[in-house]
Design an enzyme around this catalytic site. Structure first.
Site, PDB file in Angstrom:
ATOM      1  N   LYS A   1       9.543   2.958 -13.371  1.00 33.63           N
ATOM      2  CA  LYS A   1      10.403   2.642 -12.211  1.00 33.63           C
ATOM      3  C   LYS A   1      11.418   1.530 -12.489  1.00 33.63           C
ATOM      4  O   LYS A   1      12.556   1.614 -12.048  1.00 33.63           O
ATOM      5  CB  LYS A   1       9.532   2.237 -11.019  1.00 33.63           C
ATOM      6  CG  LYS A   1       8.741   3.365 -10.412  1.00 33.63           C
ATOM      7  CD  LYS A   1       7.902   2.805  -9.275  1.00 33.63           C
ATOM      8  CE  LYS A   1       7.307   3.873  -8.422  1.00 33.63           C
ATOM      9  NZ  LYS A   1       6.689   3.309  -7.209  1.00 33.63           N
TER      10      LYS A   1
ATOM     11  N   ASN B   1      12.388   5.049  -7.476  1.00 35.02           N
ATOM     12  CA  ASN B   1      11.453   6.171  -7.630  1.00 35.02           C
ATOM     13  C   ASN B   1      12.165   7.521  -7.479  1.00 35.02           C
ATOM     14  O   ASN B   1      11.554   8.561  -7.709  1.00 35.02           O
ATOM     15  CB  ASN B   1      10.272   6.064  -6.656  1.00 35.02           C
ATOM     16  CG  ASN B   1      10.671   6.278  -5.204  1.00 35.02           C
ATOM     17  OD1 ASN B   1      11.858   6.374  -4.887  1.00 35.02           O
ATOM     18  ND2 ASN B   1       9.701   6.353  -4.331  1.00 35.02           N
TER      19      ASN B   1
ATOM     20  N   ASP C   1       9.946   4.415  -0.803  1.00 39.16           N
ATOM     21  CA  ASP C   1       8.628   4.088  -0.231  1.00 39.16           C
ATOM     22  C   ASP C   1       8.737   3.367   1.113  1.00 39.16           C
ATOM     23  O   ASP C   1       8.028   3.691   2.063  1.00 39.16           O
ATOM     24  CB  ASP C   1       7.819   3.204  -1.194  1.00 39.16           C
ATOM     25  CG  ASP C   1       7.097   4.041  -2.239  1.00 39.16           C
ATOM     26  OD1 ASP C   1       7.004   5.273  -2.063  1.00 39.16           O
ATOM     27  OD2 ASP C   1       6.631   3.448  -3.233  1.00 39.16           O
TER      28      ASP C   1
ATOM     29  N   GLY D   1      -1.845  -7.408   0.331  1.00 36.87           N
ATOM     30  CA  GLY D   1      -1.450  -6.896  -0.976  1.00 36.87           C
ATOM     31  C   GLY D   1      -0.038  -7.294  -1.342  1.00 36.87           C
ATOM     32  O   GLY D   1       0.836  -7.451  -0.462  1.00 36.87           O
TER      33      GLY D   1
ATOM     34  N   ALA E   1       3.812  -1.543  -4.339  1.00 28.76           N
ATOM     35  CA  ALA E   1       4.239  -0.949  -3.068  1.00 28.76           C
ATOM     36  C   ALA E   1       4.694  -2.014  -2.067  1.00 28.76           C
ATOM     37  O   ALA E   1       5.534  -1.749  -1.207  1.00 28.76           O
ATOM     38  CB  ALA E   1       3.092  -0.129  -2.468  1.00 28.76           C
TER      39      ALA E   1
ATOM     40  N   GLY F   1      -1.988   6.683   5.481  1.00 30.00           N
ATOM     41  CA  GLY F   1      -1.117   6.616   4.305  1.00 30.00           C
ATOM     42  C   GLY F   1      -0.475   7.940   3.915  1.00 30.00           C
ATOM     43  O   GLY F   1       0.603   7.954   3.313  1.00 30.00           O
TER      44      GLY F   1
END
Ligand code: NAP
Length: 262
Positions: free
Chosen positions: A48, A69, A84, A110, A114, A222
């Site tokens: 990426k 991506n 995303d 996180g 992502a 998700g």
């Protein structure tokens, strides 16, 4: 499966095929797109960031992410974008109609690959603040440093206090994914009208979402993000903006779970 379904549905002749391209082969592969052999491609880990360096043009959001991506041709230029964040937002809007992140406080668990795209999309859509909670504080801090006015980094011990003031909680860690350790957090103190999202899609309903649903929170799975992030690529390559329908969702669920869709 997603793109193959849409190609058939919209009667477009073409295919979407997996190809193994090693990092040193990427420049040559991208030239094949420039020469018209392919309409474009998706790239995934570990290509990426390298793909971002190699394309001719990116949009401003992608320039901040430094990672793409989705690659497509436009007016002869090889363009790269990252879908995303937009995929997450589109899924959020489809799952919780009428709810927006505008002026909201988001707690994001996180700070991996992502997370950066999510922060960009959330702030782009007007979120008041994103609190990033991560095991490795430095990774969260590196993302927060891009917009310190609207984004802060925290370690795991800050979570209970942050949850008490959260409108949207998102898990973007790999915890809770099949084969990974569980995500063990308490939702005690979370406001009753909060929305809880997980970007992990195997299993389809994670323990976090199960616990949130049991307490009456609105939840966002998700899988929808995975489906929605594919929309812009298909549109750029084939000129039709495809729809994420329940039929497509059921097909992909059947594929993931090894069952048969009706
Ligand atoms: P990544 O770059 O590997 O990041 C993993 C994150 O999880 C990091 O924040 C890491 O923290 C945290 N983590 C991992 N193990 C942990 C542990 N034992 N304790 C605490 N934190 C832990 O992965 P990614 O690409 O961001 O993807 C994360 C998840 O999202 C994956 O499950 C992936 O399948 C899913 N995903 C879904 C979509 C979709 O379309 N729905 C899109 C992209 C990704 P440290 O920084 O401390 O290591």
């Amino acid at each position: 499966m997603i793109h193959g379904y849409w190609l058939k549905k919209y009667a477009i002749s073409g295919s979407y095929d997996p190809l193994e391209v090693k990092p040193d082969e990427l420049p040559g592969f991208l030239n094949r797109i420039r020469q018209g052999e392919f309409a474009g491609c998706n790239v995934t880990i570990p290509l990426k960031e390298l793909a971002f360096e190699l394309v001719d043009h990116t949009d401003p959001e992608t320039s901040r992410l430094k990672s793409v991506n989705t690659i497509f041709l436009q007016d002869g230029d090889l363009c790269g974008t990252s879908t995303d964040g937009a995929g997450f937002m589109a899924n959020l809007h489809q799952t919780v109609p009428g709810w927006t992140v505008r002026s909201r406080h988001v707690v994001l668990l996180g700070a991996g690959g992502a997370a950066r795209g999510l922060v960009d999309a959330l702030l782009g859509d007007g979120a008041a603040h994103v609190s990033i909670v991560n095991r490795t504080l430095a990774r969260a801090q590196a993302i927060a440093d891009d917009d310190p006015q609207h984004c802060t980094a925290h370690d795991w011990s800050a979570l209970p206090a942050l949850l008490a003031d959260a409108d949207l909680v998102i898990n973007s860690t790999s915890l809770g994914m099949a084969g990974q350790p569980p995500l063990e957090i308490s939702l005690d103190g979370l406001k009753l009208d909060a929305v809880v999202a997980d970007i992990v899609y195997t299993p389809l309903q994670t323990e976090l979402l199960r616990a949130a649903e049991a307490r009456g929170y609105r939840t966002v799975e998700g899988l929808g993000m995975l489906l929605h992030q594919a929309v812009p690529g298909f549109e750029k390559w084939f000129g039709v903006r495809p729809e994420v329908t329940d039929k497509l969702r059921q097909l992909v669920i059947a594929d993931i779970t090894g069952t048969t869709a009706d």
